[in-house]
Scaffold this active site. Structure first.
Site, PDB file in Angstrom:
ATOM      1  N   VAL A  13       0.845  -1.115   0.046  1.00 32.08           N
ATOM      2  CA  VAL A  13      -0.184  -0.022  -0.016  1.00 32.08           C
ATOM      3  C   VAL A  13       0.881   1.266   0.093  1.00 32.08           C
ATOM      4  CG1 VAL A  13      -2.006   1.393   1.141  1.00 32.08           C
ATOM      5  CG2 VAL A  13      -1.873  -1.278   1.235  1.00 32.08           C
ATOM      6  N   TYR A  14       2.038   1.237   0.659  1.00 31.16           N
ATOM      7  CA  TYR A  14       2.775   2.409   0.865  1.00 31.16           C
ATOM      8  C   TYR A  14       3.551   2.654  -0.477  1.00 31.16           C
ATOM      9  CZ  TYR A  14       6.728   5.366   2.357  1.00 31.16           C
ATOM     10  OH  TYR A  14       7.600   6.184   2.381  1.00 31.16           O
ATOM     11  N   ALA A  15       4.089   1.520  -0.878  1.00 32.14           N
ATOM     12  CA  ALA A  15       4.864   1.669  -2.322  1.00 32.14           C
ATOM     13  C   ALA A  15       3.840   2.047  -3.410  1.00 32.14           C
ATOM     14  CB  ALA A  15       5.470   0.200  -2.580  1.00 32.14           C
TER      15      ALA A  15
END
Length: 245
Positions: free
Chosen positions: A155-157
Site C-alpha cells: 500500500v505504501y509503495a
C-alpha cells in the site's frame, strides 16, 4: 572571516510534516541557508517548541492536512505569516507496511489520502501563487519504494509510485512558468515511519548500517534547490550503500 553561504536568503519556504524526521531536517537546512520557514504539522505542541528552539525565522503553522478545510487554508495562512512562498516541500506522510490482507481498510484510506491526495491538493493550491510570480520550487518526499515493488509494503509503495508519476507529469506542465518540481526518494530513513517495519527487517537494517539519517536527506534537498535555475533535479534516489533490495 569567511561567512556561511546563504543560498536561500530572502526566500520563504514551507515544509509539511515539519515537527520531526525529514521535515524537521529539511526546515533546519533551509533556515541555515537563510530562508524564513513556515513549519507545518498537526502536532501543535511539538511545533511550537521546535520553532522556539529554531528562532524567529521559523514560523509554526499547526494544521491537520487530513481535514479538508484546514488543508485548503495552507497557502492563505502561509501568506499571512510570511507574505510569499518560494519553496514548498510536501513532506507529510504516513507509512503502512505488512501483508495487504492484514491491513485495516480505514488505515489504507488515511494513508492514501495523506500520501497522495493531500500532496496533490497542496501542490495545486501553491501553484497559482508561484505561476503569478514566475518562479518557485516544489520538492515532494517520495521513497525508494516508488522505484521498486517492495513486497512488505504494497500500500505504501503504491502511494509513492502514484506520487512519483504526479511529480514527473506536473513538472512538465509548469516548467514553462519558471517552476521546478522534483522528488526526493530515500531508502529507509531513521524516522517514526519505519517503526511499523517487520521487527526482523528493522533489526537487520540497524545491524548492517542500512538506514539513512534525516540530515542526509536534507543535504540532498539543499543540493536540488541550489542548482542553477536552468537545471531541474527531477528525481533523486538515495539509499545506504549497504541496503540490499
Amino acid at each position: 572571516m569567511t561567512q556561511t553561504p546563504q543560498p536561500f536568503a530572502g526566500q520563504v519556504a514551507a515544509v509539511t510534516g515539519a515537527a520531526s524526521g525529514i521535515g524537521r531536517a529539511s526546515a533546519e537546512a533551509l533556515l541555515a541557508g537563510g530562508a524564513r520557514v513556515v513549519l507545518v504539522d498537526r502536532n501543535a505542541q511539538a511545533l511550537t517548541a521546535l520553532c522556539e528552539q529554531l528562532g524567529e525565522a521559523a514560523m509554526p503553522l499547526a494544521l491537520d492536512l487530513l481535514d479538508a478545510a484546514q488543508c485548503r487554508s495552507l497557502l492563505p495562512r502561509v501568506l499571512e505569516l510570511a507574505g510569499r512562498l518560494d519553496i514548498f516541500h510536501a513532506n507529510a506522510g504516513l507509512y503502512l507496511g505488512g501483508d495487504l490482507v492484514d491491513a485495516d481498510t480505514d488505515a489504507i484510506d488515511r494513508m492514501l489520502n495523506l500520501n497522495v491526495n493531500v500532496v496533490m491538493k497542496n501542490v495545486r493550491d501553491v501553484l497559482p501563487h508561484m505561476i503569478e510570480r514566475g518562479c518557485g520550487d516544489i520538492i515532494v518526499t517520495s521513497s525508494l519504494a516508488a522505484h521498486y515493488p517492495t513486497p512488505w509494503e504494497p500500500v505504501y509503495a503504491s502511494s509513492k509510485w502514484a506520487i512519483d508519476c504526479f511529480v514527473q507529469t506536473t513538472r512538465r506542465q509548469v516548467f514553462k512558468h519558471g517552476i521546478r518540481v522534483g522528488a526526493i526518494s530515500p531508502g529507509p530513513v531513521v524516522t517514526a515511519l519505519i517503526a511499523d517495519w517487520p521487527a526482523e527487517k528493522l533489526a537487520e537494517a540497524r545491524a548492517t548500517g542500512s538506514l539513512i539519517e534525516p540530515t542526509e536527506v536534507a543535504e540532498v534537498i539543499t543540493f536540488m534547490l541550489t542548482r542553477p535555475r536552468g537545471m531541474t533535479i527531477r528525481d533523486v534516489v538515495m539509499l545506504p550503500t549497504n541496503f540490499d533490495l
